[in-house]
Design an enzyme around this catalytic site. Sequence first.
Site, PDB file in Angstrom:
ATOM      1  N   GLU A  59       0.268  26.085   1.803  1.00  0.00           N
ATOM      2  CA  GLU A  59      -1.104  26.739   1.644  1.00  0.00           C
ATOM      3  C   GLU A  59      -1.107  28.053   2.374  1.00  0.00           C
ATOM      4  OE1 GLU A  59      -1.838  22.246   1.989  1.00  0.00           O
ATOM      5  OE2 GLU A  59      -0.466  23.410   2.581  1.00  0.00           O
ATOM      6  N   CYS A  82      -3.109  19.412   5.121  1.00  0.00           N
ATOM      7  CA  CYS A  82      -3.097  18.585   6.286  1.00  0.00           C
ATOM      8  C   CYS A  82      -4.391  19.287   7.255  1.00  0.00           C
ATOM      9  CB  CYS A  82      -1.826  18.862   6.974  1.00  0.00           C
ATOM     10  SG  CYS A  82      -1.395  20.651   7.587  1.00  0.00           S
ATOM     11  N   ALA A 163      28.991   4.796 -10.773  1.00  0.00           N
ATOM     12  CA  ALA A 163      29.591   5.342 -12.086  1.00  0.00           C
ATOM     13  C   ALA A 163      30.298   4.119 -12.721  1.00  0.00           C
ATOM     14  CB  ALA A 163      30.663   6.475 -11.801  1.00  0.00           C
ATOM     15  N   ARG A 216      30.097  18.716  -1.223  1.00  0.00           N
ATOM     16  CA  ARG A 216      30.817  19.743  -1.344  1.00  0.00           C
ATOM     17  C   ARG A 216      30.238  20.666  -2.632  1.00  0.00           C
ATOM     18  NH1 ARG A 216      33.524  15.488   0.233  1.00  0.00           N
ATOM     19  NH2 ARG A 216      34.467  14.957  -1.866  1.00  0.00           N
ATOM     20  N   SER A 231      30.054  -4.729   9.323  1.00  0.00           N
ATOM     21  CA  SER A 231      29.522  -5.757  10.542  1.00  0.00           C
ATOM     22  C   SER A 231      30.373  -5.836  11.886  1.00  0.00           C
ATOM     23  CB  SER A 231      29.713  -7.011   9.669  1.00  0.00           C
ATOM     24  OG  SER A 231      28.920  -7.044   8.479  1.00  0.00           O
TER      25      SER A 231
END
Length: 374
Positions: A59, A82, A163, A216, A231
């Site tokens: 704004e 805000c 993929a 990259r 873990s």
Amino acid sequence: MASTTVTERDTRHLQRAIELAATARGRVSPNPLVGAVIVKSGRVIGEGLHDRAGEPHAERAALESCDEDPAGATLYVSLEPCAHHGRTPPCTEAIVAAGISRVVVASDDPTPKASGRGPGVLRDEGIEVELVDGAVAESARLLNQPFRKHARTGRPLVIFKSAMTLDGKVATRTGDSRWISGESSRARAHRWRAESDAVAVGIHTATTDDPRLTARIEGVPAQPGRVVFDSEGSLPLSSKLVASAAEVPVTVICSRAAKRTATEALRNAGVEVVVCTGHNEAARVRCALDELGARDVQSLLLEGGPHLAGVFLEAGEIDEARIFVAPMLAGGRDAKAAVRGEGVERIHDATRALKTEVECIDEDVLITARLKEW
């Protein structure tokens, strides 16, 4: 409450505000993406966006860009203004001071410190405020899904990326997976990394592939944090991730089973170690997301592997899936599928997407499935 007096022209200007906001992807977190357009007498006199965290909000940027006095103009903004002090002063103060007569808002701000306050302040000052609904409002909400989920749950938005072959395999029986997707698809994935706060893999992927998990591509404003779900705290100190921890942060998520000697060695090498508790892996994933959210991680790109993806699915913490499907068949009873785990017993219980989009990227097909909306 959404307005019923918004015109087609209003919608067009809001769409422009959303387009402006989107150009700052990867630069504003933990703030939301916001764009603004100022129109007076039917002419656009100013535009702006929140370009980086700590810099002026959309704004104020739009007001500063005006080529004439904005008094009496309409402000179109993709997120409600805000009214609180943060790194920058409240936008409501600037809007009132500029003499804006009407504000049209595409989406709400769900954070407790902001929700509804800005519009309320503006209305108290005699400014007409309208909150739209419909397709443009949905576009504005979808633009800030990481911000919205974090505001409501304290956890990052999780985007699962994979993929696979036509028969759903992400690796052969020997573990080979380079490369299933094409070069253009891999470039797209690097762009997603650049737009994310963090990228996550499991310890198997981290040790088998020894990835850097960096974006990259050209023009990356900041590298994403790297997260390893490990873990036992067994990430090798010789790995590329640990070697580059001083340049790009690395966080290892481990359980109480991790030996103190291992975790101390990682910490001494510059790696952040977070011990997460829970009665099973899914519970520990939720704990990890709470910890990451507390560190202002709002978006997490989940890259692998199948075991970790299965745990996230069982935890109910995959918000969106982006799947590249390559034109090849791998076969093999022991070839790896994209998601492991117990899975559901009935198709009726499978997680179904709210909406899907399909795009061709050279020879690959990218399927984007939104599972939740925040």
